[in-house]
Every structure is written in structure tokens, then in C-alpha cells.
Motif scaffolding. Structure first.
Motif, PDB file in Angstrom:
ATOM      1  N   LEU A  17      40.917  43.312  29.422  1.00 15.30           N
ATOM      2  CA  LEU A  17      41.030  41.962  29.990  1.00 15.30           C
ATOM      3  C   LEU A  17      41.602  41.922  31.405  1.00 15.30           C
ATOM      4  O   LEU A  17      41.179  41.077  32.203  1.00 15.30           O
ATOM      5  N   VAL A  18      42.544  42.782  31.725  1.00 17.72           N
ATOM      6  CA  VAL A  18      43.165  42.740  33.059  1.00 17.72           C
ATOM      7  C   VAL A  18      42.140  43.049  34.153  1.00 17.72           C
ATOM      8  O   VAL A  18      42.022  42.275  35.115  1.00 17.72           O
ATOM      9  N   PRO A  19      41.352  44.138  34.058  1.00 19.37           N
ATOM     10  CA  PRO A  19      40.345  44.367  35.097  1.00 19.37           C
ATOM     11  C   PRO A  19      39.312  43.240  35.180  1.00 19.37           C
ATOM     12  O   PRO A  19      38.887  42.854  36.263  1.00 19.37           O
ATOM     13  N   PHE A  20      38.938  42.701  34.034  1.00 20.38           N
ATOM     14  CA  PHE A  20      37.976  41.602  34.009  1.00 20.38           C
ATOM     15  C   PHE A  20      38.516  40.397  34.778  1.00 20.38           C
ATOM     16  O   PHE A  20      37.822  39.813  35.621  1.00 20.38           O
ATOM     17  N   THR A  21      39.763  40.056  34.511  1.00 17.43           N
ATOM     18  CA  THR A  21      40.402  38.933  35.198  1.00 17.43           C
ATOM     19  C   THR A  21      40.533  39.210  36.692  1.00 17.43           C
ATOM     20  O   THR A  21      40.265  38.329  37.517  1.00 17.43           O
ATOM     21  N   LEU A  22      40.920  40.427  37.050  1.00 21.23           N
ATOM     22  CA  LEU A  22      41.056  40.774  38.468  1.00 21.23           C
ATOM     23  C   LEU A  22      39.714  40.705  39.195  1.00 21.23           C
ATOM     24  O   LEU A  22      39.651  40.286  40.349  1.00 21.23           O
ATOM     25  N   MET A  23      38.642  41.089  38.517  1.00 19.30           N
ATOM     26  CA  MET A  23      37.319  41.018  39.140  1.00 19.30           C
ATOM     27  C   MET A  23      36.905  39.570  39.398  1.00 19.30           C
ATOM     28  O   MET A  23      36.263  39.269  40.399  1.00 19.30           O
ATOM     29  N   LEU A  24      37.276  38.694  38.480  1.00 22.04           N
ATOM     30  CA  LEU A  24      36.895  37.290  38.635  1.00 22.04           C
ATOM     31  C   LEU A  24      37.749  36.538  39.648  1.00 22.04           C
ATOM     32  O   LEU A  24      37.301  35.543  40.220  1.00 22.04           O
ATOM     33  N   THR A  25      38.961  37.015  39.862  1.00 22.90           N
ATOM     34  CA  THR A  25      39.888  36.231  40.678  1.00 22.90           C
ATOM     35  C   THR A  25      40.335  36.882  41.974  1.00 22.90           C
ATOM     36  O   THR A  25      40.772  36.181  42.878  1.00 22.90           O
ATOM     37  N   PHE A  26      40.235  38.203  42.091  1.00 24.94           N
ATOM     38  CA  PHE A  26      40.883  38.857  43.219  1.00 24.94           C
ATOM     39  C   PHE A  26      39.979  39.819  43.983  1.00 24.94           C
ATOM     40  O   PHE A  26      39.821  39.698  45.190  1.00 24.94           O
ATOM     41  N   PHE A  27      39.391  40.781  43.287  1.00 24.92           N
ATOM     42  CA  PHE A  27      38.648  41.843  43.955  1.00 24.92           C
ATOM     43  C   PHE A  27      37.259  41.389  44.396  1.00 24.92           C
ATOM     44  O   PHE A  27      36.570  40.688  43.659  1.00 24.92           O
ATOM     45  N   GLU A  28      36.860  41.834  45.590  1.00 32.99           N
ATOM     46  CA  GLU A  28      35.524  41.547  46.097  1.00 32.99           C
ATOM     47  C   GLU A  28      34.775  42.820  46.478  1.00 32.99           C
ATOM     48  O   GLU A  28      33.558  42.803  46.579  1.00 32.99           O
ATOM     49  N   SER A  29      35.486  43.905  46.680  1.00 31.22           N
ATOM     50  CA  SER A  29      34.862  45.165  47.086  1.00 31.22           C
ATOM     51  C   SER A  29      34.004  45.721  45.952  1.00 31.22           C
ATOM     52  O   SER A  29      34.441  45.810  44.800  1.00 31.22           O
ATOM     53  N   THR A  30      32.791  46.104  46.284  1.00 29.57           N
ATOM     54  CA  THR A  30      31.867  46.663  45.292  1.00 29.57           C
ATOM     55  C   THR A  30      32.457  47.896  44.619  1.00 29.57           C
ATOM     56  O   THR A  30      32.376  48.045  43.395  1.00 29.57           O
ATOM     57  N   TRP A  31      33.071  48.787  45.393  1.00 30.17           N
ATOM     58  CA  TRP A  31      33.626  50.024  44.832  1.00 30.17           C
ATOM     59  C   TRP A  31      34.798  49.748  43.907  1.00 30.17           C
ATOM     60  O   TRP A  31      34.952  50.413  42.877  1.00 30.17           O
ATOM     61  N   VAL A  32      35.617  48.778  44.244  1.00 30.35           N
ATOM     62  CA  VAL A  32      36.750  48.431  43.370  1.00 30.35           C
ATOM     63  C   VAL A  32      36.232  47.808  42.085  1.00 30.35           C
ATOM     64  O   VAL A  32      36.740  48.093  40.991  1.00 30.35           O
ATOM     65  N   ILE A  33      35.204  46.988  42.188  1.00 27.73           N
ATOM     66  CA  ILE A  33      34.626  46.371  40.993  1.00 27.73           C
ATOM     67  C   ILE A  33      34.002  47.437  40.088  1.00 27.73           C
ATOM     68  O   ILE A  33      34.163  47.391  38.871  1.00 27.73           O
ATOM     69  N   ILE A  34      33.342  48.415  40.680  1.00 30.30           N
ATOM     70  CA  ILE A  34      32.787  49.519  39.875  1.00 30.30           C
ATOM     71  C   ILE A  34      33.909  50.269  39.165  1.00 30.30           C
ATOM     72  O   ILE A  34      33.800  50.605  37.980  1.00 30.30           O
ATOM     73  N   LEU A  35      35.004  50.510  39.856  1.00 29.06           N
ATOM     74  CA  LEU A  35      36.166  51.153  39.230  1.00 29.06           C
ATOM     75  C   LEU A  35      36.716  50.293  38.083  1.00 29.06           C
ATOM     76  O   LEU A  35      37.065  50.818  37.024  1.00 29.06           O
ATOM     77  N   MET A  36      36.743  48.990  38.261  1.00 24.12           N
ATOM     78  CA  MET A  36      37.216  48.089  37.204  1.00 24.12           C
ATOM     79  C   MET A  36      36.284  48.133  35.997  1.00 24.12           C
ATOM     80  O   MET A  36      36.734  48.070  34.860  1.00 24.12           O
ATOM     81  N   TRP A  37      34.975  48.254  36.238  1.00 22.34           N
ATOM     82  CA  TRP A  37      34.031  48.401  35.127  1.00 22.34           C
ATOM     83  C   TRP A  37      34.332  49.656  34.320  1.00 22.34           C
ATOM     84  O   TRP A  37      34.267  49.651  33.093  1.00 22.34           O
ATOM     85  N   ILE A  38      34.646  50.728  35.025  1.00 16.49           N
ATOM     86  CA  ILE A  38      34.966  51.989  34.344  1.00 16.49           C
ATOM     87  C   ILE A  38      36.219  51.825  33.492  1.00 16.49           C
ATOM     88  O   ILE A  38      36.258  52.245  32.331  1.00 16.49           O
ATOM     89  N   VAL A  39      37.246  51.198  34.064  1.00 17.39           N
ATOM     90  CA  VAL A  39      38.492  50.955  33.313  1.00 17.39           C
ATOM     91  C   VAL A  39      38.194  50.082  32.091  1.00 17.39           C
ATOM     92  O   VAL A  39      38.679  50.349  30.981  1.00 17.39           O
ATOM     93  N   MET A  40      37.380  49.037  32.286  1.00 18.68           N
ATOM     94  CA  MET A  40      37.006  48.170  31.164  1.00 18.68           C
ATOM     95  C   MET A  40      36.278  48.951  30.072  1.00 18.68           C
ATOM     96  O   MET A  40      36.439  48.660  28.886  1.00 18.68           O
ATOM     97  N   GLY A  41      35.490  49.945  30.472  1.00 19.65           N
ATOM     98  CA  GLY A  41      34.791  50.773  29.491  1.00 19.65           C
ATOM     99  C   GLY A  41      35.746  51.518  28.575  1.00 19.65           C
ATOM    100  O   GLY A  41      35.523  51.615  27.373  1.00 19.65           O
TER     101      GLY A  41
END
Length: 121
Positions: A17-41
Motif C-alpha cells: 500500500l505505501v508504494p501505491f499511495t506514493l505513486m498516486l500522490t507524490f512520485f512522477e518519475s517513470t523510473w521511481v514508479i517502476i521501482l515502486m511497482w517492483i516493491v509492490m510485487g
């Protein structure tokens, strides 16, 4: 569940949930979002392979309501607890590691889960 299992549950749900929330509210960089997807996995795997699995087997807690509620965590990651119980508890556990009957071992040639499956050298 004991203290360690409760802490693991909180950690795994947070890992999703934390990476998901951060992607929706804070992060915009494609590479950071890809990293968040990995963490969510990893969070999804922890929810599915540990928390939800044990709860749907009735092994997470002595309280059936807690098991039922935590078994529904599969909804959070896009699954169905009813479908999982049928596929896993009925189809898999009735025919555990029986080639042609247990869908969970039908991932040839990647791995071999049954002595009756072909051994690759």
C-alpha cells in the motif's frame, strides 16, 4: 497469530500500500514508479504466499472471523478468495503433485514438482 506473524502482516500490507499511495500522490518519475511497482510485487507475493494463504487454510488465527477477513486480502491484489479456495484447497490439495490433475505443478519445463514429470538434464 503470534506477534511475529502480525508484524509480518503489517509489513507485507504496507509493502504493497505505501508504494501505491506514493505513486498516486507524490512520485512522477517513470523510473521511481517502476521501482515502486517492483516493491509492490514483493508486497503482493507476501500477502498471497503468506497471509492470505494461511488465512484461507484457517491457520492464521484460531478465530475464524480473522481468518475470513485476512483471506479476503486477495481482493486487494486482484483475486477472489472464493476462487482461490476452490482452486487451491479442492483442486490442488485433492491431487497434490499428481501430474495431469494438479494445475499448480503444470509449469513444465521450468520446474519439476513431481517424480512422474520428465527430468531435464
Amino acid at each position: 497469530a503470534n506477534f511475529n506473524m502480525v508484524m509480518k502482516t503489517i509489513f507485507m500490507i504496507s509493502l504493497y500500500l505505501v508504494p501505491f499511495t506514493l505513486m498516486l500522490t507524490f512520485f512522477e518519475s517513470t523510473w521511481v514508479i517502476i521501482l515502486m511497482w517492483i516493491v509492490m510485487g514483493f508486497g503482493m507475493a507476501g500477502i498471497g504466499l503468506s497471509i492470505m494463504h494461511d488465512a484461507n487454510h484457517g491457520a492464521y488465527s484460531k478465530n475464524k472471523y480473522i481468518n475470513n477477513a485476512l483471506g479476503k486480502l486477495i481482493w486487494l491484489v486482484g483475486g477472489s478468495d472464493v476462487n482461490w479456495r476452490i482452486q487451491h484447497n479442492v483442486l490442488h490439495h485433492t491431487y497434490t503433485n499428481v501430474k495431469g490433475m494438479d494445475e499448480d505443478i503444470e509449469i513444465d519445463p521450468l520446474m519439476r514438482f513431481s517424480p512422474s514429470q520428465k527430468l531435464l538434464k
